[in-house]
Write a protein that holds these residues in place. Structure first.
Motif, PDB file in Angstrom:
ATOM      1  N   CYS A  93       0.832  -1.205   0.000  1.00  0.00           N
ATOM      2  CA  CYS A  93       0.000   0.000   0.000  1.00  0.00           C
ATOM      3  C   CYS A  93       0.865   1.254   0.000  1.00  0.00           C
ATOM      4  CB  CYS A  93      -0.950  -0.006   1.192  1.00  0.00           C
ATOM      5  SG  CYS A  93      -2.256  -1.234   1.072  1.00  0.00           S
ATOM      6  N   ASP A  94       1.964   1.222   0.755  1.00  0.00           N
ATOM      7  CA  ASP A  94       2.872   2.371   0.774  1.00  0.00           C
ATOM      8  C   ASP A  94       3.496   2.608  -0.601  1.00  0.00           C
ATOM      9  OD1 ASP A  94       2.265   2.652   3.435  1.00  0.00           O
ATOM     10  OD2 ASP A  94       4.216   1.937   4.173  1.00  0.00           O
ATOM     11  N   VAL A  95       3.809   1.530  -1.333  1.00  0.00           N
ATOM     12  CA  VAL A  95       4.336   1.666  -2.701  1.00  0.00           C
ATOM     13  C   VAL A  95       3.289   2.339  -3.583  1.00  0.00           C
ATOM     14  CG1 VAL A  95       5.050   0.410  -4.783  1.00  0.00           C
ATOM     15  CG2 VAL A  95       5.932  -0.287  -2.547  1.00  0.00           C
ATOM     16  N   ILE A  96       2.059   1.864  -3.483  1.00  0.00           N
ATOM     17  CA  ILE A  96       0.990   2.428  -4.305  1.00  0.00           C
ATOM     18  C   ILE A  96       0.765   3.900  -3.963  1.00  0.00           C
ATOM     19  CG2 ILE A  96      -1.490   2.314  -4.807  1.00  0.00           C
ATOM     20  CD1 ILE A  96      -1.178  -0.791  -4.290  1.00  0.00           C
ATOM     21  N   LEU A  97       0.693   4.213  -2.663  1.00  0.00           N
ATOM     22  CA  LEU A  97       0.490   5.602  -2.246  1.00  0.00           C
ATOM     23  C   LEU A  97       1.637   6.506  -2.695  1.00  0.00           C
ATOM     24  CD1 LEU A  97      -0.958   4.973   1.301  1.00  0.00           C
ATOM     25  CD2 LEU A  97      -2.106   6.209  -0.543  1.00  0.00           C
ATOM     26  N   SER A  98       2.858   6.029  -2.531  1.00  0.00           N
ATOM     27  CA  SER A  98       4.022   6.819  -2.953  1.00  0.00           C
ATOM     28  C   SER A  98       3.996   7.042  -4.457  1.00  0.00           C
ATOM     29  CB  SER A  98       5.322   6.121  -2.544  1.00  0.00           C
ATOM     30  OG  SER A  98       5.425   6.058  -1.146  1.00  0.00           O
ATOM     31  N   SER A  99       3.586   6.030  -5.190  1.00  0.00           N
ATOM     32  CA  SER A  99       3.495   6.165  -6.647  1.00  0.00           C
ATOM     33  C   SER A  99       2.410   7.156  -7.048  1.00  0.00           C
ATOM     34  CB  SER A  99       3.214   4.800  -7.283  1.00  0.00           C
ATOM     35  OG  SER A  99       4.269   3.912  -7.028  1.00  0.00           O
ATOM     36  N   MET A 100       1.297   7.110  -6.348  1.00  0.00           N
ATOM     37  CA  MET A 100       0.211   8.044  -6.647  1.00  0.00           C
ATOM     38  C   MET A 100       0.628   9.485  -6.347  1.00  0.00           C
ATOM     39  SD  MET A 100      -3.036   5.801  -5.291  1.00  0.00           S
ATOM     40  CE  MET A 100      -4.336   6.919  -5.839  1.00  0.00           C
ATOM     41  N   VAL A 101       1.312   9.687  -5.229  1.00  0.00           N
ATOM     42  CA  VAL A 101       1.778  11.036  -4.892  1.00  0.00           C
ATOM     43  C   VAL A 101       2.820  11.494  -5.915  1.00  0.00           C
ATOM     44  CG1 VAL A 101       3.047  12.406  -3.196  1.00  0.00           C
ATOM     45  CG2 VAL A 101       1.215  10.880  -2.445  1.00  0.00           C
ATOM     46  N   ALA A 102       3.698  10.601  -6.326  1.00  0.00           N
ATOM     47  CA  ALA A 102       4.689  10.960  -7.342  1.00  0.00           C
ATOM     48  C   ALA A 102       4.004  11.343  -8.654  1.00  0.00           C
ATOM     49  CB  ALA A 102       5.677   9.811  -7.559  1.00  0.00           C
ATOM     50  N   LEU A 103       3.004  10.570  -9.044  1.00  0.00           N
ATOM     51  CA  LEU A 103       2.269  10.887 -10.276  1.00  0.00           C
ATOM     52  C   LEU A 103       1.571  12.236 -10.150  1.00  0.00           C
ATOM     53  CD1 LEU A 103       1.393   9.993 -13.100  1.00  0.00           C
ATOM     54  CD2 LEU A 103      -0.509   8.752 -12.016  1.00  0.00           C
ATOM     55  N   ALA A 104       0.968  12.489  -8.990  1.00  0.00           N
ATOM     56  CA  ALA A 104       0.307  13.782  -8.761  1.00  0.00           C
ATOM     57  C   ALA A 104       1.302  14.927  -8.755  1.00  0.00           C
ATOM     58  CB  ALA A 104      -0.486  13.742  -7.454  1.00  0.00           C
ATOM     59  N   THR A 105       2.549  14.636  -8.423  1.00  0.00           N
ATOM     60  CA  THR A 105       3.599  15.653  -8.459  1.00  0.00           C
ATOM     61  C   THR A 105       3.993  15.966  -9.902  1.00  0.00           C
ATOM     62  OG1 THR A 105       4.423  14.947  -6.299  1.00  0.00           O
ATOM     63  CG2 THR A 105       5.957  16.197  -7.677  1.00  0.00           C
ATOM     64  N   LEU A 106       3.913  14.967 -10.760  1.00  0.00           N
ATOM     65  CA  LEU A 106       4.297  15.138 -12.162  1.00  0.00           C
ATOM     66  C   LEU A 106       3.220  15.776 -13.015  1.00  0.00           C
ATOM     67  CD1 LEU A 106       6.101  11.740 -12.847  1.00  0.00           C
ATOM     68  CD2 LEU A 106       7.156  13.969 -12.434  1.00  0.00           C
ATOM     69  N   THR A 107       1.942  15.539 -12.668  1.00  0.00           N
ATOM     70  CA  THR A 107       0.854  16.052 -13.499  1.00  0.00           C
ATOM     71  C   THR A 107      -0.351  16.414 -12.636  1.00  0.00           C
ATOM     72  OG1 THR A 107      -0.694  15.547 -15.303  1.00  0.00           O
ATOM     73  CG2 THR A 107       0.064  13.684 -13.980  1.00  0.00           C
ATOM     74  N   PRO A 108      -1.018  17.498 -12.955  1.00  0.00           N
ATOM     75  CA  PRO A 108      -2.241  17.835 -12.212  1.00  0.00           C
ATOM     76  C   PRO A 108      -3.405  16.905 -12.568  1.00  0.00           C
ATOM     77  CG  PRO A 108      -1.810  19.457 -13.918  1.00  0.00           C
ATOM     78  CD  PRO A 108      -0.627  18.536 -13.887  1.00  0.00           C
ATOM     79  N   ASP A 109      -3.276  16.134 -13.648  1.00  0.00           N
ATOM     80  CA  ASP A 109      -4.320  15.191 -14.053  1.00  0.00           C
ATOM     81  C   ASP A 109      -3.904  13.765 -13.737  1.00  0.00           C
ATOM     82  OD1 ASP A 109      -6.682  14.199 -15.129  1.00  0.00           O
ATOM     83  OD2 ASP A 109      -5.851  14.096 -17.161  1.00  0.00           O
ATOM     84  N   ALA A 110      -3.405  13.542 -12.529  1.00  0.00           N
ATOM     85  CA  ALA A 110      -2.925  12.208 -12.151  1.00  0.00           C
ATOM     86  C   ALA A 110      -4.021  11.160 -12.297  1.00  0.00           C
ATOM     87  CB  ALA A 110      -2.392  12.232 -10.716  1.00  0.00           C
ATOM     88  N   ALA A 111      -5.222  11.481 -11.864  1.00  0.00           N
ATOM     89  CA  ALA A 111      -6.318  10.515 -11.950  1.00  0.00           C
ATOM     90  C   ALA A 111      -6.604  10.142 -13.401  1.00  0.00           C
ATOM     91  CB  ALA A 111      -7.573  11.065 -11.281  1.00  0.00           C
ATOM     92  N   GLY A 112      -6.614  11.124 -14.268  1.00  0.00           N
ATOM     93  CA  GLY A 112      -6.875  10.873 -15.686  1.00  0.00           C
ATOM     94  C   GLY A 112      -5.759  10.078 -16.338  1.00  0.00           C
ATOM     95  N   VAL A 113      -4.528  10.430 -16.026  1.00  0.00           N
ATOM     96  CA  VAL A 113      -3.372   9.709 -16.578  1.00  0.00           C
ATOM     97  C   VAL A 113      -3.395   8.263 -16.117  1.00  0.00           C
ATOM     98  CG1 VAL A 113      -0.846   9.548 -16.501  1.00  0.00           C
ATOM     99  CG2 VAL A 113      -1.945  11.771 -16.832  1.00  0.00           C
ATOM    100  N   PHE A 114      -3.676   8.051 -14.830  1.00  0.00           N
ATOM    101  CA  PHE A 114      -3.717   6.698 -14.295  1.00  0.00           C
ATOM    102  C   PHE A 114      -4.840   5.889 -14.944  1.00  0.00           C
ATOM    103  CE2 PHE A 114      -5.106   3.550 -11.116  1.00  0.00           C
ATOM    104  CZ  PHE A 114      -3.931   2.826 -10.999  1.00  0.00           C
ATOM    105  N   GLN A 115      -6.028   6.474 -15.044  1.00  0.00           N
ATOM    106  CA  GLN A 115      -7.161   5.750 -15.627  1.00  0.00           C
ATOM    107  C   GLN A 115      -6.888   5.397 -17.085  1.00  0.00           C
ATOM    108  OE1 GLN A 115      -9.932   4.598 -13.841  1.00  0.00           O
ATOM    109  NE2 GLN A 115      -9.928   3.351 -15.698  1.00  0.00           N
ATOM    110  N   LYS A 116      -6.295   6.313 -17.820  1.00  0.00           N
ATOM    111  CA  LYS A 116      -5.961   6.040 -19.222  1.00  0.00           C
ATOM    112  C   LYS A 116      -5.011   4.846 -19.313  1.00  0.00           C
ATOM    113  CE  LYS A 116      -4.098   8.190 -23.383  1.00  0.00           C
ATOM    114  NZ  LYS A 116      -3.523   9.406 -23.962  1.00  0.00           N
ATOM    115  N   ARG A 117      -4.027   4.810 -18.418  1.00  0.00           N
ATOM    116  CA  ARG A 117      -3.065   3.696 -18.427  1.00  0.00           C
ATOM    117  C   ARG A 117      -3.738   2.387 -18.042  1.00  0.00           C
ATOM    118  NH1 ARG A 117       0.761   2.168 -21.421  1.00  0.00           N
ATOM    119  NH2 ARG A 117       2.183   0.741 -20.377  1.00  0.00           N
ATOM    120  N   VAL A 118      -4.609   2.418 -17.046  1.00  0.00           N
ATOM    121  CA  VAL A 118      -5.360   1.215 -16.656  1.00  0.00           C
ATOM    122  C   VAL A 118      -6.169   0.718 -17.851  1.00  0.00           C
ATOM    123  CG1 VAL A 118      -7.256   0.340 -15.223  1.00  0.00           C
ATOM    124  CG2 VAL A 118      -5.453   1.735 -14.190  1.00  0.00           C
TER     125      VAL A 118
END
Length: 109
Positions: free
Chosen positions: A70-95
């Motif tokens: 869970c810590d890996v996932i959370l850290s990855s999500m925070v890192a993604l949010a640091t890279l782009t303001p559309d982290a949720a959209g980028v993640f969903q597109k990749r999924v």
């Protein structure tokens, strides 16, 4: 992932931005490195769960591995949010891409 989850991730990102003294470029790098740190903790917990180190024995439980993942996932999500303001959209597109590629009926991909 729910919108609420991504709101929490954004709050964590903002909290980190306020608390650390890193420049934006340093913050990006440090948050990527944090993922590697957490992956190491997964490995340590997994090794402890199977008593892979004779000196330490069974030092962890599988619930520790779950928490570290869970810590890996959370850290990855925070890192993604640091890279782009559309982290949720980028993640969903990749999924969606991975799901389409992996779950497509045989012979149709």
């Amino acid at each position: 992932m729910t919108d609420e989850t991504w709101k929490t991730i954004e709050q964590l990102r903002q909290w980190l931005d306020e608390k650390d003294n890193a420049t934006p470029e340093q913050a990006r790098l440090l948050r990527l490195l944090k993922i590697q740190e957490e992956v190491g903790e997964v490995a340590q917990a997994a090794m402890g769960a199977v008593a892979a180190n004779p000196r330490k024995g069974r030092s962890h439980m599988w619930t520790d591995v779950e928490n570290e993942l869970c810590d890996v996932i959370l850290s990855s999500m925070v890192a993604l949010a640091t890279l782009t303001p559309d982290a949720a959209g980028v993640f969903q597109k990749r999924v969606d891409i991975i799901a389409e590629r992996s779950l497509a009926p045989q012979g149709s991909a």
